[in-house]
Design a protein around this motif. Structure first.
Motif, mmCIF file in Angstrom:
data_model
loop_
_atom_site.group_PDB
_atom_site.id
_atom_site.type_symbol
_atom_site.label_atom_id
_atom_site.label_comp_id
_atom_site.label_asym_id
_atom_site.label_seq_id
_atom_site.Cartn_x
_atom_site.Cartn_y
_atom_site.Cartn_z
ATOM 1 N N THR A 24 120.210 -43.140 -4.475
ATOM 2 C CA THR A 24 119.378 -44.184 -5.099
ATOM 3 C C THR A 24 118.138 -44.492 -4.262
ATOM 4 O O THR A 24 117.924 -45.628 -3.837
ATOM 5 C CB THR A 24 120.180 -45.484 -5.316
ATOM 6 O OG1 THR A 24 120.749 -45.894 -4.065
ATOM 7 C CG2 THR A 24 121.268 -45.315 -6.352
ATOM 8 N N PRO A 25 117.274 -43.504 -4.030
ATOM 9 C CA PRO A 25 116.092 -43.762 -3.220
ATOM 10 C C PRO A 25 114.861 -44.168 -4.025
ATOM 11 O O PRO A 25 113.890 -44.670 -3.463
ATOM 12 C CB PRO A 25 115.844 -42.397 -2.561
ATOM 13 C CG PRO A 25 116.286 -41.417 -3.613
ATOM 14 C CD PRO A 25 117.452 -42.069 -4.329
ATOM 15 N N LEU A 26 114.894 -43.944 -5.319
ATOM 16 C CA LEU A 26 113.674 -43.928 -6.125
ATOM 17 C C LEU A 26 112.961 -45.284 -6.146
ATOM 18 O O LEU A 26 111.763 -45.380 -5.851
ATOM 19 C CB LEU A 26 114.033 -43.485 -7.549
ATOM 20 C CG LEU A 26 112.899 -43.088 -8.486
ATOM 21 C CD1 LEU A 26 112.076 -41.956 -7.897
ATOM 22 C CD2 LEU A 26 113.476 -42.676 -9.843
ATOM 23 N N THR A 27 113.681 -46.334 -6.487
ATOM 24 C CA THR A 27 113.047 -47.641 -6.654
ATOM 25 C C THR A 27 112.560 -48.190 -5.322
ATOM 26 O O THR A 27 111.475 -48.785 -5.234
ATOM 27 C CB THR A 27 114.026 -48.624 -7.310
ATOM 28 O OG1 THR A 27 114.656 -47.985 -8.421
ATOM 29 C CG2 THR A 27 113.310 -49.848 -7.798
ATOM 30 N N THR A 28 113.336 -48.004 -4.264
ATOM 31 C CA THR A 28 112.947 -48.542 -2.958
ATOM 32 C C THR A 28 111.745 -47.789 -2.402
ATOM 33 O O THR A 28 110.864 -48.386 -1.764
ATOM 34 C CB THR A 28 114.130 -48.485 -1.985
ATOM 35 O OG1 THR A 28 115.280 -49.057 -2.610
ATOM 36 C CG2 THR A 28 113.828 -49.262 -0.718
#
Length: 470
Positions: free
Chosen positions: A172-176
């Motif tokens: 889950t790297p995308l939003t951060t």
């Protein structure tokens, strides 16, 4: 392609990682896969930025945090849409993480101030207690609430005068990372650095000799490894780890009144939160009624990907966790009676139906361990002293709750639980102004409140001798 934020610049790498949408298993993006070299660059940037940031005013640091919160507010729809892509969660839950949790913690710490304390003031001396920033903080963020937990670590670190390197979870790297792009010009270069990467980046970051503190949210097993990696340089460590939270329904409770809240606090984010209800203990006089109520809510819920406007609950976030949840599901079927869910839907995606299992007890894996997925065991008890002892027998002690028609009496029972947080007629009631400690193998240290700011500082006493009277 989104890029990493290092030293105020947007940085790519030669290696990349796929970001998978867990609702259909499609690749929705590729992001940089940082290695040791990029970690070294980020830590060096934070170290260079530290003296100026440390010496800036508390007001200036608070203004920067408030500006970050405004950036999130101005770009909330985009960030929520990205969060849905990488987590599969429903829109309302994505918006809650972005608008309420992430912004809330940034704004809270933007307004906190640490002042020197006068310990002794007399004719001979004045003794002051100061809390000073540590330097470079490494923040390792999990996949279940990536933006909230990143901001929950950025906010106190920066407010205390530290600089930070954030390492996102691989899945889950995308939003951060996108948040990093948006805040690039909000804080001075090097003060906030955001990396994406796998185990190589994480291991190198937590062991780096120029990192003064590691703050980690995740599994207890990984927390142990971080403690080992931090030991050679005696880094300060804050660990918020696994939980197996017990909720206890007392015999005077109104089942129909409390069942909706218990259901919500047990299946929030499809069970993928450390401090939600994982074990529900119900007095034998209410047991059948509570089982029926919770099962009815679970059976009537809509499970779908976040792009479905009717979705109420989403998938398990990644394949590795999905496989673990399936093992717990098999164990629940073997040891107890499934009264809701239990059967996997057809088609793609890491979907596990909301599952309720009764007729289980300690010794069953589904009770003793944390599935970190949408499976709730409901356990019968007859004696309050006995159930408190059973709840406390777990090696985990993150949160716990008591449910009753008499809140004052319930509060006395709640204080007998060993968990870091205890609630009455609610659960996982997080608030940036309220400390959130962890006990036993759920970790140590504290987040939230002024107490959550102190672990990002080092104590220093200043002892001043006064001139003798003539």
């Amino acid at each position: 392609m989104v890029k990493m934020l290092i030293d105020g610049a947007l940085v790519d790498t030669a290696r990349h990682m796929d970001v998978i949408d867990p609702s259909d298993e499609s690749v929705v993006a590729q992001v940089p896969d940082a290695g040791a070299a990029e970690v070294d660059q980020a830590v060096a940037a934070a170290k260079r930025a530290f003296p100026a940031w440390r010496d800036s005013t508390a007001q200036a640091r608070g203004d920067a945090l408030a500006a970050m919160a405004r950036v999130i507010a101005d770009n909330g729809d985009e960030l929520a849409a990205l969060l849905i892509q990488e987590t599969g969660r429903p829109m309302a839950l994505a918006q809650f993480e972005i608008a309420h949790l992430a912004q809330g913690y940034l704004n809270y710490y933007a307004n906190l101030r640490i002042e020197p304390e006068i310990l002794i003031e007399d004719d001979t001396r004045r003794v002051e207690l100061h809390r000073k920033p540590l330097g470079v903080v490494a923040a390792v963020v999990p996949w279940n609430a990536p933006v909230f937990i990143a901001c929950n670590k950025i906010a106190p670190a920066l407010a205390a005068g530290n600089c930070i390197v954030v390492k996102t979870a691989p899945s889950t790297p995308l939003t951060t990372l996108r948040l990093g792009e948006l805040i690039k010009d909000v804080v001075p270069a090097g003060v906030v650095n955001i990396l994406s990467g796998g185990n190589e980046a994480g291991a190198h970051l937590v062991a780096h000799p120029d990192v003064a503190k590691v703050t980690f949210t995740g599994s207890t097993g990984t927390g142990r490894k971080i403690m080992e990696a931090a030991s050679p340089t005696l880094k300060r460590v804050t660990l918020e780890l696994g939980g197996n939270d017990a909720a206890i329904v007392l015999p005077d409770a109104d089942v129909k009144a409390i069942a909706p809240a218990i259901f919500a606090f047990a299946f929030f984010n499809s069970g993928q939160v450390c401090a939600i209800i994982k074990r529900l203990y119900v007095h034998e006089s209410l047991y059948d009624a509570m089982c029926a109520e919770i099962a009815a809510y679970a059976s009537g819920s809509k499970l779908a990907g976040g792009r479905d406007p009717e979705a109420q609950f989403g998938p398990v976030q990644n394949k590795a966790q999905y496989d673990k949840v399936l093992d717990y599901l098999a164990g629940a079927k073997a040891s107890g009676t499934i009264i809701a869910g239990g059967e996997l839907p057809e088609g793609p995606g890491y979907f596990v139906p909301l599952t309720v299992v009764r007729d289980v007890a300690e010794g069953d894996v589904i009770v003793d361990e944390e599935p970190f997925g949408p499976i709730l065991p409901i356990i019968r008890y007859s004696d309050v002293d006995d159930v408190i002892a059973r709840a406390n027998a777990s090696p985990y002690a993150l949160g716990g709750s008591i449910w009753s028609s008499d809140p004052e009496a319930a509060a006395k029972v709640a204080l007998r639980l060993e968990s870091g947080s205890v609630w009455v007629n609610q659960h996982c009631a997080l608030d940036p102004a309220v400390p959130f400690p962890a006990n036993k193998q759920s970790g140590f240290g504290v987040e939230g409140g002024i107490e959550g700011l102190y672990p990002y500082t080092a104590l220093q006493t200043l002892n001043i001798a006064k001139a003798a009277a003539a």
